[in-house]
Design a protein around this motif. Structure first.
Motif, PDB file in Angstrom:
ATOM      1  N   GLU A   1       0.821  -1.229   0.000  1.00  0.00           N
ATOM      2  CA  GLU A   1       0.000   0.000   0.000  1.00  0.00           C
ATOM      3  C   GLU A   1       0.850   1.272   0.000  1.00  0.00           C
ATOM      4  O   GLU A   1       0.365   2.357  -0.262  1.00  0.00           O
ATOM      5  CB  GLU A   1      -1.013   0.000   1.166  1.00  0.00           C
ATOM      6  N   GLU A   2       2.151   1.116   0.310  1.00  0.00           N
ATOM      7  CA  GLU A   2       3.018   2.292   0.353  1.00  0.00           C
ATOM      8  C   GLU A   2       3.425   2.712  -1.056  1.00  0.00           C
ATOM      9  O   GLU A   2       3.757   1.879  -1.880  1.00  0.00           O
ATOM     10  CB  GLU A   2       4.291   1.991   1.160  1.00  0.00           C
ATOM     11  N   LYS A   3       3.398   3.989  -1.281  1.00  0.00           N
ATOM     12  CA  LYS A   3       3.805   4.490  -2.599  1.00  0.00           C
ATOM     13  C   LYS A   3       5.134   5.232  -2.492  1.00  0.00           C
ATOM     14  O   LYS A   3       5.320   6.072  -1.630  1.00  0.00           O
ATOM     15  CB  LYS A   3       2.741   5.452  -3.148  1.00  0.00           C
ATOM     16  N   TYR A   4       6.022   4.924  -3.415  1.00  0.00           N
ATOM     17  CA  TYR A   4       7.328   5.587  -3.466  1.00  0.00           C
ATOM     18  C   TYR A   4       7.178   7.082  -3.755  1.00  0.00           C
ATOM     19  O   TYR A   4       6.349   7.470  -4.569  1.00  0.00           O
ATOM     20  CB  TYR A   4       8.181   4.919  -4.547  1.00  0.00           C
ATOM     21  N   THR A   5       7.947   7.884  -3.077  1.00  0.00           N
ATOM     22  CA  THR A   5       7.973   9.328  -3.338  1.00  0.00           C
ATOM     23  C   THR A   5       9.421   9.724  -3.597  1.00  0.00           C
ATOM     24  O   THR A   5      10.326   9.238  -2.928  1.00  0.00           O
ATOM     25  CB  THR A   5       7.521  10.114  -2.075  1.00  0.00           C
ATOM     26  N   VAL A   6       9.614  10.602  -4.546  1.00  0.00           N
ATOM     27  CA  VAL A   6      10.970  11.109  -4.805  1.00  0.00           C
ATOM     28  C   VAL A   6      11.453  11.898  -3.579  1.00  0.00           C
ATOM     29  O   VAL A   6      10.678  12.656  -3.010  1.00  0.00           O
ATOM     30  CB  VAL A   6      10.947  12.024  -6.055  1.00  0.00           C
ATOM     31  N   PRO A   7      12.707  11.696  -3.140  1.00  0.00           N
ATOM     32  CA  PRO A   7      13.175  12.452  -1.974  1.00  0.00           C
ATOM     33  C   PRO A   7      13.053  13.958  -2.189  1.00  0.00           C
ATOM     34  O   PRO A   7      13.124  14.434  -3.315  1.00  0.00           O
ATOM     35  CB  PRO A   7      14.638  12.045  -1.820  1.00  0.00           C
ATOM     36  N   LEU A   8      12.892  14.670  -1.096  1.00  0.00           N
ATOM     37  CA  LEU A   8      12.571  16.092  -1.175  1.00  0.00           C
ATOM     38  C   LEU A   8      13.755  16.959  -1.557  1.00  0.00           C
ATOM     39  O   LEU A   8      13.636  17.916  -2.285  1.00  0.00           O
ATOM     40  CB  LEU A   8      12.045  16.527   0.201  1.00  0.00           C
ATOM     41  N   SER A   9      14.908  16.628  -0.992  1.00  0.00           N
ATOM     42  CA  SER A   9      16.044  17.523  -1.239  1.00  0.00           C
ATOM     43  C   SER A   9      17.347  16.749  -1.167  1.00  0.00           C
ATOM     44  O   SER A   9      18.374  17.255  -0.958  1.00  0.00           O
ATOM     45  CB  SER A   9      16.058  18.673  -0.241  1.00  0.00           C
TER      46      SER A   9
END
Ligand code: FE2
Ligand code: FE2
Lengths: 127, 328
Positions: free
Chosen positions: B320-328
């Motif tokens: 259920e977890e979706k990958y997110t691009v790191p913020l910085s």
């Protein structure tokens, strides 16, 4: 033929000479977390970077390995990157309000001149 | 650690002429003013592409660079050296993690980068295609290869892309330990028994040609290089970095009574430039394209590690977890 290495542990792995050129199957990525680091109890936490982890607990364990190997650290926060809502640099102009903001600052209020002038006048009057 | 001599590719469709000229002007003005570019900012396609390539190569170099030294952990002479070498190797893998994150902010996923590494599509620093034959090789690597890496990384940390610069700042702090640790090891051997001196001299002889290759061939002065320099993607020319390295480290090698296997190496006092036998760039090309003594081993070991770790990554994955691009 398998790879003969100077390192006997690698030789024992029987690795193929011609490595398979097929890419590995892409599995889904772990979530990314942003890491905040506190160097001393009572100090604020400071953002130090991000990492991949499958859950919060693992994120803390990996953050310890990645961001506090030698720097002093007493506490770590991890926050899912997805949960951070940013004002966005494209909206940077929201911070541009009136250029003159001394009315908000302690330094914008200087009363000593007036007090001194007032005191001097009072003194002259009473003489 | 890292390797220099990034491979920048000249590309046609990404040329800045195809970009919105107004946006490009603002972008270039910001860089000229010393501002950092952040992941969500507008950037030319070519800038993004070259940065991904560079940061990814850098990350691969850290992770592959851990292998020649890692081999010696179990055979390190003494407990303190074993602890120190483990710490250094762990740092290098940590550097790869930081750099992969920085590259991810530009839109290439980590799995794609790892896949491009193990299928031989992406490059990494050529020096790691050579073996660490004895313990003394690890000393030379930790001192001189890391020294080269520091020159490169300090230059790049003043570049224009925020996440890369921030990663490099963290990395440079740790590299200074690697350098000191490496120097200490070399000094120990060079001031030791005749056998120890011989070992370290042999290692230096083996590593000198790869060290001279480290910063890559002289840059072609092309419009392309000029653009990369204006965009602060490339921060110094390969030759300038090589000169700086020779300036800083040749005297330190000579003071230990070690010899450098290049009869032509000397500083021209008039020009202030080092003169040396031109490195064998044919050999460099051959090795970087796969035909070095350890290319196959490096990729096979990396691939096996990925395969062996796959079940762990899968077991911990929550669908259920979706990958997110790191913020910085
Ligand atoms: Fe490193
Ligand atoms: Fe290093």
């Amino acid at each position: 033929m398998s790879i003969k290495s100077l390192d006997p542990r690698i030789t024992r792995e029987n690795l193929p000479e011609e490595p398979d050129s097929k890419p590995l199957e892409n599995i889904h990525h772990w979530q990314t977390y942003e890491v905040f680091h506190q160097t001393k109890k009572g100090d604020r936490h400071i953002h130090v970077g991000s990492l991949h982890a499958p859950n919060q607990e693992m994120a803390v364990i990996l953050a310890k390995e990645q961001y506090s190997r030698r720097d002093k650290c007493v506490n770590l926060w991890v926050v899912k990157t997805a949960d951070i809502f940013s004002s966005g640099y494209e909206n940077e102009d929201i911070f541009e309000t009136t250029p003159e903001k001394t009315y908000r600052e302690a330094g914008g209020y200087k009363v000593m001149d007036k007090i001194n002038k007032f005191k001097k006048e009072r003194k002259q009057q009473s003489n | 650690m890292y390797g220099g001599g990034y491979i920048f590719e000249e590309t046609k469709n990404g040329s800045p002429e195809n970009e919105d000229s107004r946006k490009l002007e603002i972008f270039e003005a910001r860089i000229a003013a010393g501002e950092k570019i952040e992941p969500t900012d507008w950037m030319p396609a070519e800038y993004r592409k070259q940065l991904i390539r560079m940061i990814e190569q850098h990350a691969h170099s850290e992770i592959i660079g851990a292998l020649p030294e890692g081999t010696w952990i179990t055979r390190a002479p003494g407990f303190r050296r074993k602890l120190a070498l483990m710490a250094k190797v762990q740092d290098e893998v940590g550097h790869a993690q930081l750099l992969y994150s920085a590259a991810e902010t530009l839109g290439k996923t980590r799995e794609d980068m790892i896949n491009d590494l193990i299928t031989g599509k992406s490059k990494y620093s050529n020096v790691f295609n050579y073996p660490a034959v004895t313990w003394a090789d690890t000393a030379i690597i930790a001192w001189l290869i890391d020294a080269g890496a520091i020159i490169n990384q300090v230059a790049n940390s003043k570049g224009s892309y925020g996440p890369y610069c921030r990663a490099l700042e963290r990395i440079c702090v740790e590299e200074s330990f690697h350098l000191k640790y490496g120097h200490d090891n070399v000094v120990f051997l060079a001031t030791g028994t005749p056998k120890q001196r011989e070992m370290v001299q042999d290692a230096l002889n083996r590593w000198w040609p790869p060290i001279m290759h480290f910063f890559g061939p002289s840059d072609k002065i092309s419009v392309h290089t000029e653009t990369l320099m204006r965009w602060k993607v490339k921060m110094a020319s390969n030759d300038d970095m090589r000169q700086k390295f020779l300036d800083m480290y040749v005297p330190k090698i000579w003071e230990l009574g070690l010899t450098i296997p290049d009869p032509l190496l000397k500083k021209n006092e008039e020009t202030g430039q080092w003169e040396y036998t031109e490195p064998d760039w044919q050999e460099f090309k051959r090795v970087i394209n796969g035909d070095g003594p350890c290319n196959k081993e490096r990729l096979a070991v990396r691939r096996r590690a990925e395969e062996k770790g796959e079940w762990v990554r899968l077991a911990l994955l929550r669908s259920e977890e979706k990958y997110t691009v790191p913020l910085s």
